[in-house]
Scaffold this active site. Sequence first.
Site, PDB file in Angstrom:
ATOM      1  N   SER A 155       0.859  -1.180   0.000  1.00  0.00           N
ATOM      2  CA  SER A 155       0.000   0.000   0.000  1.00  0.00           C
ATOM      3  C   SER A 155       0.899   1.235   0.000  1.00  0.00           C
ATOM      4  O   SER A 155       2.011   1.202   0.524  1.00  0.00           O
ATOM      5  CB  SER A 155      -0.851  -0.042   1.269  1.00  0.00           C
ATOM      6  OG  SER A 155      -1.325   1.233   1.558  1.00  0.00           O
ATOM      7  N   SER A 156       0.384   2.341  -0.560  1.00  0.00           N
ATOM      8  CA  SER A 156       1.227   3.541  -0.660  1.00  0.00           C
ATOM      9  C   SER A 156       1.516   4.160   0.720  1.00  0.00           C
ATOM     10  O   SER A 156       2.386   5.024   0.829  1.00  0.00           O
ATOM     11  CB  SER A 156       0.585   4.575  -1.584  1.00  0.00           C
ATOM     12  OG  SER A 156      -0.687   4.911  -1.107  1.00  0.00           O
ATOM     13  N   CYS A 157       0.814   3.679   1.777  1.00  0.00           N
ATOM     14  CA  CYS A 157       1.080   4.229   3.123  1.00  0.00           C
ATOM     15  C   CYS A 157       2.430   3.784   3.676  1.00  0.00           C
ATOM     16  O   CYS A 157       2.849   4.224   4.735  1.00  0.00           O
ATOM     17  CB  CYS A 157      -0.039   3.866   4.093  1.00  0.00           C
ATOM     18  SG  CYS A 157      -0.053   2.134   4.530  1.00  0.00           S
TER      19      CYS A 157
ATOM     20  N   HIS B  35     -13.541   5.048   2.516  1.00  0.00           N
ATOM     21  CA  HIS B  35     -12.592   6.032   2.003  1.00  0.00           C
ATOM     22  C   HIS B  35     -13.381   7.179   1.347  1.00  0.00           C
ATOM     23  O   HIS B  35     -14.587   7.087   1.145  1.00  0.00           O
ATOM     24  CB  HIS B  35     -11.649   5.382   0.985  1.00  0.00           C
ATOM     25  CG  HIS B  35     -10.746   4.354   1.596  1.00  0.00           C
ATOM     26  ND1 HIS B  35     -10.537   3.119   1.047  1.00  0.00           N
ATOM     27  CD2 HIS B  35     -10.001   4.390   2.725  1.00  0.00           C
ATOM     28  CE1 HIS B  35      -9.694   2.432   1.810  1.00  0.00           C
ATOM     29  NE2 HIS B  35      -9.365   3.172   2.836  1.00  0.00           N
TER      30      HIS B  35
ATOM     31  N   LYS C 103       3.491  -4.057   6.442  1.00  0.00           N
ATOM     32  CA  LYS C 103       3.651  -4.155   4.974  1.00  0.00           C
ATOM     33  C   LYS C 103       5.127  -4.078   4.584  1.00  0.00           C
ATOM     34  O   LYS C 103       5.581  -4.793   3.691  1.00  0.00           O
ATOM     35  CB  LYS C 103       2.880  -3.023   4.286  1.00  0.00           C
ATOM     36  CG  LYS C 103       1.370  -3.184   4.377  1.00  0.00           C
ATOM     37  CD  LYS C 103       0.929  -4.276   3.436  1.00  0.00           C
ATOM     38  CE  LYS C 103      -0.555  -4.536   3.519  1.00  0.00           C
ATOM     39  NZ  LYS C 103      -0.964  -5.752   2.839  1.00  0.00           N
TER      40      LYS C 103
ATOM     41  N   TYR D 128       0.336  -0.660  10.623  1.00  0.00           N
ATOM     42  CA  TYR D 128      -0.029  -1.325   9.368  1.00  0.00           C
ATOM     43  C   TYR D 128       1.113  -1.202   8.355  1.00  0.00           C
ATOM     44  O   TYR D 128       1.493  -2.184   7.696  1.00  0.00           O
ATOM     45  CB  TYR D 128      -1.295  -0.653   8.832  1.00  0.00           C
ATOM     46  CG  TYR D 128      -1.853  -1.247   7.573  1.00  0.00           C
ATOM     47  CD1 TYR D 128      -2.578  -2.436   7.602  1.00  0.00           C
ATOM     48  CD2 TYR D 128      -1.687  -0.610   6.347  1.00  0.00           C
ATOM     49  CE1 TYR D 128      -3.107  -2.971   6.450  1.00  0.00           C
ATOM     50  CE2 TYR D 128      -2.213  -1.136   5.192  1.00  0.00           C
ATOM     51  CZ  TYR D 128      -2.920  -2.320   5.241  1.00  0.00           C
ATOM     52  OH  TYR D 128      -3.445  -2.853   4.092  1.00  0.00           O
TER      53      TYR D 128
HETATM   54  N1  LIG Z   1      -8.515  -0.657  -0.866  1.00  0.00           N
HETATM   55  C1  LIG Z   1      -7.519   0.153  -1.163  1.00  0.00           C
HETATM   56  O1  LIG Z   1      -7.709   1.348  -1.459  1.00  0.00           O
HETATM   57  C2  LIG Z   1      -6.108  -0.354  -1.156  1.00  0.00           C
HETATM   58  C3  LIG Z   1      -5.118   0.519  -1.548  1.00  0.00           C
HETATM   59  C4  LIG Z   1      -3.809   0.069  -1.555  1.00  0.00           C
HETATM   60  C5  LIG Z   1      -3.509  -1.218  -1.187  1.00  0.00           C
HETATM   61  N2  LIG Z   1      -4.478  -2.089  -0.824  1.00  0.00           N
HETATM   62  C6  LIG Z   1      -4.044  -3.446  -0.413  1.00  0.00           C
HETATM   63  O2  LIG Z   1      -4.737  -4.466  -1.090  1.00  0.00           O
HETATM   64  C7  LIG Z   1      -4.894  -5.605  -0.220  1.00  0.00           C
HETATM   65  C8  LIG Z   1      -6.364  -5.991  -0.176  1.00  0.00           C
HETATM   66  O3  LIG Z   1      -7.129  -4.876   0.258  1.00  0.00           O
HETATM   67  P1  LIG Z   1      -8.720  -4.792   0.054  1.00  0.00           P
HETATM   68  O4  LIG Z   1      -9.062  -3.346   0.022  1.00  0.00           O
HETATM   69  O5  LIG Z   1      -9.151  -5.703  -1.052  1.00  0.00           O
HETATM   70  O6  LIG Z   1      -9.214  -5.401   1.450  1.00  0.00           O
HETATM   71  P2  LIG Z   1     -10.651  -6.021   1.829  1.00  0.00           P
HETATM   72  O7  LIG Z   1     -11.675  -5.603   0.843  1.00  0.00           O
HETATM   73  O8  LIG Z   1     -10.853  -5.742   3.275  1.00  0.00           O
HETATM   74  O9  LIG Z   1     -10.392  -7.595   1.647  1.00  0.00           O
HETATM   75  C9  LIG Z   1      -9.515  -8.283   2.477  1.00  0.00           C
HETATM   76  C10 LIG Z   1      -9.624  -9.768   2.222  1.00  0.00           C
HETATM   77  O10 LIG Z   1      -8.737 -10.433   3.126  1.00  0.00           O
HETATM   78  C11 LIG Z   1      -9.380 -11.552   3.669  1.00  0.00           C
HETATM   79  N3  LIG Z   1      -8.843 -11.795   5.012  1.00  0.00           N
HETATM   80  C12 LIG Z   1      -8.671 -10.888   6.024  1.00  0.00           C
HETATM   81  N4  LIG Z   1      -8.143 -11.501   7.100  1.00  0.00           N
HETATM   82  C13 LIG Z   1      -7.960 -12.820   6.759  1.00  0.00           C
HETATM   83  C14 LIG Z   1      -7.453 -13.951   7.441  1.00  0.00           C
HETATM   84  N5  LIG Z   1      -7.017 -13.874   8.724  1.00  0.00           N
HETATM   85  N6  LIG Z   1      -7.442 -15.136   6.792  1.00  0.00           N
HETATM   86  C15 LIG Z   1      -7.885 -15.229   5.518  1.00  0.00           C
HETATM   87  N7  LIG Z   1      -8.369 -14.194   4.811  1.00  0.00           N
HETATM   88  C16 LIG Z   1      -8.401 -13.003   5.433  1.00  0.00           C
HETATM   89  C17 LIG Z   1     -10.856 -11.222   3.693  1.00  0.00           C
HETATM   90  O11 LIG Z   1     -11.559 -12.441   3.615  1.00  0.00           O
HETATM   91  P3  LIG Z   1     -13.187 -12.600   3.790  1.00  0.00           P
HETATM   92  O12 LIG Z   1     -13.792 -11.827   2.654  1.00  0.00           O
HETATM   93  O13 LIG Z   1     -13.457 -14.040   3.654  1.00  0.00           O
HETATM   94  O14 LIG Z   1     -13.482 -12.008   5.130  1.00  0.00           O
HETATM   95  C18 LIG Z   1     -11.002 -10.357   2.441  1.00  0.00           C
HETATM   96  O15 LIG Z   1     -11.310 -11.171   1.328  1.00  0.00           O
HETATM   97  C19 LIG Z   1      -4.335  -5.171   1.134  1.00  0.00           C
HETATM   98  O16 LIG Z   1      -3.035  -5.693   1.270  1.00  0.00           O
HETATM   99  C20 LIG Z   1      -4.279  -3.668   1.066  1.00  0.00           C
HETATM  100  O17 LIG Z   1      -3.226  -3.106   1.805  1.00  0.00           O
HETATM  101  C21 LIG Z   1      -5.781  -1.693  -0.803  1.00  0.00           C
END
Ligand SMILES: NC(=O)c1ccc[n+]([C@@H]2O[C@H](COP(=O)([O-])OP(=O)(O)OC[C@H]3O[C@@H](n4cnc5c(N)ncnc54)[C@H](OP(=O)(O)O)[C@@H]3O)[C@@H](O)[C@H]2O)c1
Length: 316
Positions: free
Chosen positions: A109-111, A181, A142, A138
């Site tokens: 993540s960009s953070c 967000h 990362k 966090y």
């Molecule tokens: N959203 C953004 O703007 C953004 C920006 C930059 C980077 N990212 C990065 O992208 C990645 C995914 O982010 P996202 O926004 O897609 O998050 P999200 O929508 O919250 O999805 C997270 C996923 O992780 C799974 N999960 C969480 N804890 C778990 C565990 N203990 N065991 C197994 N599965 C687990 C969840 O499973 P369930 O669905 O089954 O609960 C869910 O499918 C992260 O690393 C984040 O830092 C996101």
Amino acid sequence: MIEPGSKIYLAGHRGLVGSALHRRLSAAGHEQILVRTHAELDLTNQAATNDFFHSEQPDHVILAAAKVGGIHANDTYPGDFIRDNLQIQTNVIEAARQISVKKLLFLGSSCIYPKHAPQPMREEHLLTGPLEPTNEAYAIAKIAGLMMCRSYNRQYGTNFIAAMPTNLYGPGDNFDLETSHVLPALIRKFHEAKQAGRSEVELWGTGSPRREFMHVDDLADACVHLLNQFDAPTEGPQFVNVGTGVDITIRELAELIANVVGYSGGLRWNTDMPDGTPRKLLDVSRLHALGWDNARPTEEGVRETCAWYLENLAMS
Ligand SMILES: NC(=O)c1ccc[n+]([C@@H]2O[C@H](COP(=O)([O-])OP(=O)(O)OC[C@H]3O[C@@H](n4cnc5c(N)ncnc54)[C@H](OP(=O)(O)O)[C@@H]3O)[C@@H](O)[C@H]2O)c1
């Protein structure tokens, strides 16, 4: 290169990022996409993660599972954020090494970049200054994931790479006003103000900070490109920034969304509320040099996401 017929384990396939990756891999004809929900496989459980990898033997791994939250959640539960993310990524990266996975893509993540990093932020700016305090637990998790990939590549000869996405939005986003967000929050606020016939919507800050927003389907496309085209180099950063390379002010974003949603009332900027960092933009020259420069314009992505929200979530 992800060969046709490869077995790909996509961790976190129901999340915003994971579901976009699932759509992208399916569209590319990959039929062996291995998935487990959090309830089926808790990746913080090392024994269960090892058992899963040893019995399923995936060829490739995409790690899009993480404990993710907004500023408030990160600031209130930093212990949970650092523990769960360190456990998830350590278990997955180590299990992938044990069974000799061909390639692993870790999502950062960009953070991770320093709070006062020069703008736009380049991969080389990692670890050059203090982090933003509200999400440093966090971010440290990362950064540890990146270091683990790099150290494993060095010591074990693995090919573990990482993508560093900017702010994402798109279908399946979180539209809960308490935890969402800025972009999905604005879509919902303007839609509800229009429905209720409100003459004014209050927004926080001055609207002048500049931010970058990427449609999650573009991120997924770029990730698949990296899996196909980018191998961990022996020198320098082993991760790649993924963004549009274009930023807009929060005021421009608000006006765009109000226009797309059809809200014709006024915007009142509550300048008693803080603005945050004036600018946050990723330098995407490395991604472009690797042959991916395909991000849709923000206006197009916002239109699609508003349409998705209206079709799927908005209360009529
Ligand atoms: N959203 C953004 O703007 C953004 C920006 C930059 C980077 N990212 C990065 O992208 C990645 C995914 O982010 P996202 O926004 O897609 O998050 P999200 O929508 O919250 O999805 C997270 C996923 O992780 C799974 N999960 C969480 N804890 C778990 C565990 N203990 N065991 C197994 N599965 C687990 C969840 O499973 P369930 O669905 O089954 O609960 C869910 O499918 C992260 O690393 C984040 O830092 C996101």
